[in-house]
Structure formats: C-alpha cells, structure tokens
Enzyme design. Structure first.
Site, PDB file in Angstrom:
ATOM      1  N   ASP A   1       0.836  -1.200   0.000  1.00 54.32           N
ATOM      2  CA  ASP A   1       0.000   0.000   0.000  1.00 54.32           C
ATOM      3  C   ASP A   1       0.876   1.258   0.000  1.00 54.32           C
ATOM      4  O   ASP A   1       2.039   1.221   0.406  1.00 54.32           O
ATOM      5  CB  ASP A   1      -0.891   0.036   1.247  1.00 54.32           C
TER       6      ASP A   1
HETATM    7  N1  URA Z   1      -1.200  -6.005   3.801  1.00 55.35           N
HETATM    8  C1  URA Z   1      -1.732  -4.760   3.818  1.00 55.35           C
HETATM    9  O1  URA Z   1      -2.783  -4.529   4.387  1.00 55.35           O
HETATM   10  N2  URA Z   1      -1.053  -3.782   3.177  1.00 55.35           N
HETATM   11  C2  URA Z   1       0.142  -3.981   2.561  1.00 55.35           C
HETATM   12  O2  URA Z   1       0.724  -3.031   2.020  1.00 55.35           O
HETATM   13  C3  URA Z   1       0.670  -5.274   2.575  1.00 55.35           C
HETATM   14  C4  URA Z   1      -0.021  -6.275   3.188  1.00 55.35           C
END
Ligand code: URA
Length: 234
Positions: free
Chosen positions: A103
């Site tokens: 993310d």
């Molecule tokens: N899980 C999440 O919620 N976000 C990420 O960036 C990676 C794994």
C-alpha cells in the site's frame, strides 16, 4: 553478443539509441571506452559502464527496494508518485514489475523483476512464500487477538478463513505477522477483523530475503537472482 545488443537488452533505448551511445564514447568495459557497436563481448559476469555509471549485465533484472511511504506500486498511480520513478530509466524500460503490491503507506521490502515466471511463482497462493510484516497498532495487542490471527479470520471476499503462519507480540502496540498469502490489504483487514487497527506497516522479510539497514527508504540494490529470494537454486 554485440555490445550494442547488450545495451539494448539491458534497457538503454532503441537499437539506434544504443548504437549512438557507443559511438559517442559513453560506454566503457573495465574502464576502457569501446566505441564499436559491433564489438563482441561475453555477457556473463560483464560489468560495463554507461555515461560513467556501472551496470552489471543481467539476463533478467532482480531488484530489492526499500519502499518508502508515500509511493504507489503502480505504473499508473492515482494520487502518489510511483515506486517505478525511484528506479533508473533502463530498469523502467525493461518493464520490471513489483512482486505483489504494498500500500501507499506501507514501507519495506519490495522485489521488482522482469522475470515473469518468478513473479508467478512468488505470488502463487500454492507456493506459500512467507512474508513478514512488522505491524504497529492503534490499540494494545492482546493474546486473544494473536490467537484469533493464528486460528484464522474470515475476510469479506472469501468465506474460507485466512490464518497467519506466525504471529508474535513485539511491543504493547506491535505485532510481527507472517503471511503466506498475498490478499488485497491482507494485514490491515486481518488486524481489523480481530478488533484492532493498523497504524504502521513495514515488510521486513520476503522468502529468504531480509531488509536490513543497508538500504535507506527509496534506495534499491541488485539481487543475484531468484536464489536470493527463494533461498535455493532454481
Ligand atoms: N497487507 C496490507 O494490508 N497492506 C500492505 O501493504 C501489505 C499487506
């Protein structure tokens, strides 16, 4: 292999652009300028320089990046800059892809490669490649939450419960979570499912790779190949 072909294969532009770089005296092998595009080289283990910057020849490119916060793992980001802007243009031209996405606000270990077979292998749910996340939470972590994460929680897009492969409390509001799947927003959704909330998220391991202190956020380095990630020769 012709020197011009080496440059072309490594992402230095069109065939004409590669010829021109060599003819302009911008390419050197072991510190010696070579201005002949037809010069024959053995690409295995070759390190050449273009405009003063060293490049190892890599049939496929394998890169480890320390992803900073505030970047999207997309070629067409919607609101934030793309992680691909942190790579030099030859790697972008080679069309390296992030192996799974982090993310925008997640930091840590990101693998990028143009080896499609490896991407498939690393992202296949059947392969169970472990990913380790250091999670900061808004509320204190409880043993009950850990037990539920290990037992499995149901997420909205799948009736089958999804469980952490490992989970330990590392601080009052900190967890270390190991996952073998790669579902959308998986850590955030799993932590929410047990009644807590992710405040910070950092990926510290992927397969056999660990992100140490050697790379500051935004920096990257070459990997030797899939064996660095899988821990075994292919
Ligand atoms: N899980 C999440 O919620 N976000 C990420 O960036 C990676 C794994």
């Amino acid at each position: 292999m012709r020197l011009a072909q080496v440059l072309f294969s490594q992402g230095f532009g069109t065939r004409r652009e590669c010829d021109n770089l060599i003819l302009a005296g911008e390419v050197a092998i072991q510190g010696v300028v070579c201005d002949d595009p037809d010069h024959e080289v053995d690409p295995r283990g070759l390190v050449f320089s273009v405009e003063g910057r060293d490049w190892p020849y890599q049939e496929k490119a394998y890169v480890l990046m320390h992803k900073p916060a505030g970047y999207e793992c997309s070629h067409k980001p919607s609101a934030w800059p793309s992680v691909y802007t942190l790579l030099p243009s030859p790697l972008r031209l080679r069309d390296v892809q992030a192996v799974g996405r982090l993310d925008q606000d997640t930091t840590g270990l990101l693998i990028l490669t143009d080896d499609g077979a490896l991407i498939h292998r690393l992202t296949s749910p059947k392969k169970h490649v472990p990913k380790v996340y250091e999670v900061g939470t808004t509320d204190p972590v409880t043993e009950t939450q850990v037990a539920r994460l290990l037992a499995g929680v149901v997420l909205h897009d799948d009736p089958k419960p999804v469980a952490a492969a490992a989970c330990e409390i590392t601080g009052e509001r900190e967890l270390r979570l190991t996952l073998v799947q790669g579902k959308y927003h998986q850590v955030k959704r799993m932590v929410a499912a047990v009644g807590n909330e992710v405040a910070r998220l950092h990926r510290s391991r992927f397969g056999a790779l660990e992100l140490g202190r050697e790379l500051a956020p935004g920096q990257w380095r070459w990997l030797a190949g899939p064996q660095d990630i899988l821990g075994t020769p292919r």
